[in-house]
Design a protein around this motif. Structure first.
Motif: not given
Length: 844
Positions: A328-336
């Motif tokens: 998974c890429g780097r997104h706005q918020d931490p992963k679930f």
């Protein structure tokens, strides 16, 4: 006592309503396959079933293999390749039954012992003897148990509050004729079912079954069937459809709508009135053309974890990246993180979902037109909708991503919020629970202002909202009944059937632009260019695309209607949706005052696809209960002040005068100008406001920087523009004073920006995470730029003085070095015998 009329003959006939026939087909198909599987297990019969839907799709079931059985049927080879016993290892089953019976007796004695001592099963677990893997499985079992207990507590609390919410653990069962008693019904037959039987044991009495030769062999098979049928974990109600009564329509059908049907996708419990249902009012973020999408905020789990999700009416599942996802890429918020949520529960493998390779958990997979993909596992948890929502947190199924590709990997947004039609759609799940009405609304910001608003649930439509019929069976997407397109009042020379190809005319919020079939696009492009002779045609911003762009139109979006023609979309009922230039043009990113056509040719696809650009500054109401979609032109940046959620349909939505200390939706108020409107002649250099949060000073102090970042995000400003002026304690609450300053080197705000920021502050539109509690705006103020300008000028003067002094110092130092070098040249030492040039004597 009333006597039953006993069994009666039920008339079997074909349903006339196509939508009901389609729904019945889906349900009967699953029941048919279930019965065939049970029959195969009990009798060892070889069965092949082919089911043809009304749209021509083929669904198959086969034991042991469909292709093999069809070949045998076509070649009239009815002799089984193997005896029935070959498919059922009876000795192994008897041995497993014996072991299971012994284990059951042990557990029964253990349960009796615990019942006498008052303990629980985990009290007798010998953890000292467990290895690391056993301890991990034991921990997972305890977490799953904790989730079930929390779910049961919520269920009982809902019952105590007399809230009619669907139980999260009911069993799906097919309705039989015996269940219906003496009722007179229409029993629909699945459409076009072709059944092939290759073993005569299906039609002969039980004593002729191969397994029935010995009662000792039949008993294990019956017990095995019992164990396989008795699933200790109830199927998830959001995956398994249920048979429920259709809820009554929420609103009377508008005169603007020429058609009405009951939506076949909805099967709800009957509720007394629609007024008791809440809705979720949520903000939209980002900008359609800068980011390619709009996002909203959702909180998942206990404690809640925040996510920015793309609002997509073309997707049928909501998903976020999982903490275990390595692709998974780097997104706005931490992963679930499922393990951090006490209410998370994985969806166990069942017949109504696709299972993982181990047959343990349900999985999902989605692929999009731009070839990006998302896949992962399905789980269930509590989803919260923010502090502006009347809707309390609800349990819902969502996807936990294990892999992303394409744009989904590189985008900033965390995931997708699926608003399409399907069992996994968030809207369908909330409707199925009876939490909201079967409707939702979207309102995208305009060309100069991004953001917008979203409402999950029903709202009262404005009186001048136009509606078009949306056929829920036409395609898996939201359709509109488009018939004509007019440019500058002139109808394009097209047949209405051009807009009905493949999926028809689809409204998709997750698509940025609009796409027409080739013939329709050619006519539309020619009509637009015929109206724009005064503008210069230029190349687009990206040389890789042949955009149609024009320069010389000016930069004021409000004046574009005087330059570009009006475009009308005409629906079957004669209603027109008028498109402003911002609904079919976008700004040229490299040429000032230039615009490019935002409607493109859809290649070889005959679908007409209307993306988000078409509905900018338009409130779109997806009234699924009445199978219609409504459009209302408005300024979406002001929708929060104008939207009313009462049942009064007589007027357009009014401005809200909500109390800012509450989390409830704004109440309705008379239509008037907002009291915070800024005079046109006033220049604003700083906006200050004070908010009171119901969190103690000590609890909030470590997170004050995080709070400032959230406020900047909610107000759509840079983090550097938010200044913390004061932070004090007031009783058990915290009082915070903040200032918003212009971005970069700017000295003043534009009035549109000021009104937007103040409206978000005053109208309580900042959605802060639940960890900060609720807030109340104490006061706000705007300040002129004079004081800030004086300081800036003083800084400039001081800087200039330092630069001048530095240059003078360097000049003086340079001059000193030059004079010194010359002096050394004059008084330089020469040897005694050195030749000295003759010099002319000068007179005294």
């Amino acid at each position: 006592m009333k006597k039953s009329s006993g069994r009666q003959k039920i008339e079997i006939k074909k349903l006339n309503v196509k939508s009901r026939r389609q729904v019945t087909f889906s349900k009967r198909r699953a029941g048919l396959f279930n019965k065939a599987a049970e029959l195969s297990i009990l009798s060892g019969a070889e069965i092949a079933i082919l089911v043809f839907s009304s749209t021509g799709k083929i669904y198959t079931f086969g034991h042991p293999n469909v292709d093999m059985l069809i070949d045998r049927f076509l070649t009239s080879n009815f002799v089984p390749t193997k005896p029935a016993e070959a498919y059922l290892p009876l000795e192994e089953l008897n041995r497993d039954l014996k072991d299971a019976t012994a284990e059951f007796e042990i557990e029964k004695m253990r349960a009796e012992r615990m019942r006498n001592t008052g303990g629980f099963w985990w009290d007798e677990t010998e953890m000292e003897c467990m290895g690391i893997e056993e301890l991990k499985r034991f921990r997972s079992s305890l977490m799953e148990l904790r989730g079930k207990v929390a779910e049961k507590v919520e269920e009982l609390a809902a019952v105590n509050q007399e809230v009619l919410i669907t139980s999260p653990s009911f069993h799906h069962h097919a309705t039989t004729i015996e269940d219906l008693g003496s009722q007179s019904i229409q029993l629909p037959l699945p459409s076009s079912i072709f059944f092939i039987s290759l073993t005569s044991a299906i039609f002969i009495p039980l004593q002729f079954f191969p397994m029935a030769k010995s009662p000792f062999l039949l008993l294990p098979a019956i017990l095995l069937h019992f164990f396989l049928s008795a699933d200790p974990i109830s199927p998830n109600p959001l995956i398994t459809p249920s048979h429920r009564a259709m809820v009554l329509p929420l609103y009377l059908s508008s005169s603007n709508s020429s058609k009405f049907i009951s939506n076949p996708h909805r099967h709800l419990r009957q509720f007394p009135t629609s007024d008791n249902r809440s809705n979720a009012r949520m903000r939209l973020y980002d900008d359609l053309l800068l980011n390619g999408y709009y996002t909203t905020r959702l909180w998942i789990g206990t404690p809640p974890q925040q996510f920015a999700l793309i609002v997509d009416t073309g997707s049928t599942v909501t998903y976020v990246p999982c903490s275990t996802c390595e692709q998974c890429g780097r997104h706005q918020d931490p992963k679930f993180d499922p393990e951090s949520s006490s209410t998370y529960k994985p969806i166990k493998c069942n017949i109504d979902c696709t299972c993982d390779s181990d047959g343990v958990q349900c999985v999902y997979e989605r692929q999009y037109a731009e070839m990006s993909t998302s896949s992962g596992v399905l789980g269930e948890d509590v989803i919260s909708f923010g502090n502006q929502s009347e809707l309390i947190p609800q349990r819902a199924v969502f996807g936990c991503e294990n892999m992303e590709t394409g744009d989904l990997f590189s985008q900033r947004a965390d995931g997708i919020m699926g608003l399409g039609t399907g069992d996994l759609s968030l809207v369908d799940q909330l409707v199925e629970k009876g939490a909201i009405n079967d409707s939702f609304s979207l309102c995208y910001g305009g060309m100069d202002i991004g953001g917008g608003a979203m409402v999950l649930g029903g709202i009262s439509p404005p009186s001048d909202m136009i509606f078009t019929y949306s056929d829920p069976v036409r395609s898996p997407y939201y359709n509109v009944d488009l018939k004509e397109i007019h440019v500058a009042g002139k109808k394009l020379p097209l047949s209405s059937s051009i807009f009905d190809g493949r999926y028809g005319t689809v409204l998709d919020s997750g698509t940025t632009y609009a796409y027409l079939p080739a013939e329709a696009f050619g006519a539309f492009k020619d009509a637009i260019m015929d109206e724009l002779h005064s503008l210069k045609k230029i190349d687009g911003p990206d040389p890789n695309f042949k955009d149609i762009c024009f320069s010389g139109a000016g930069s004021d979006a409000a004046e574009l209607s005087n330059i570009f023609p009006t475009v009308d979309m005409v629906f079957e009922n004669g209603q027109k949706l008028s498109l402003a230039p911002e609904n079919y043009f976008f700004r040229h990113s490299k040429v000032h005052g230039a615009y490019c056509l935002g409607i493109f040719e859809n290649g070889n696809d005959q679908t007409t696809l209307l993306g988000g650009i078409v509905v900018r500054n338009t409130l779109v109401m997806y009234d699924r209960a009445h199978s219609k979609i409504g459009f209302w032109k408005t300024n979406c940046s002001e929708l929060w002040e104008r939207l009313r959620t009462s049942d009064d349909n007589a007027h357009a939505p009014s401005i809200s005068t909500k109390s800012h200390g509450s989390d409830m939706a704004p109440a309705s108020a008379p239509i008037e100008s907002p009291h915070y409107t800024i005079p046109g002649e006033l220049q604003i250099g700083r906006i200050t406001f004070e908010i009171l949060l119901n969190k103690s000073y000590t609890d909030l102090e470590p997170h004050i920087t995080e709070l400032s970042d959230h406020i900047a995000q909610e107000l759509n400003v840079s983090h550097s523009q938010v200044l913390l002026l004061n932070f004090t304690m007031r009783g058990n609450d915290s009082l915070i004073k903040l200032a918003i300053i212009p971005y970069g080197s700017s000295e003043i705000f534009s009035h549109a920006t000021v009104n937007t920021i103040i409206s978000k502050i005053v109208e309580h539109h900042m959605q802060l995470p639940p960890t900060f509690g609720s807030y109340q705006v104490v006061r706000w103020n705007v300040e002129p730029p004079m004081e800030r300008s004086m300081w800036k000028r003083l800084y400039v003067l001081v800087g200039l003085a330092i630069i001048v002094i530095f240059i003078l110092g360097l000049s003086a130092l340079g001059a000193w070095f030059i004079l010194r070098s010359r002096q050394q040249a004059i008084n330089s030492y020469k040897p005694v015998n050195a030749a000295v040039p003759e010099q002319e004597l000068q007179p005294l």
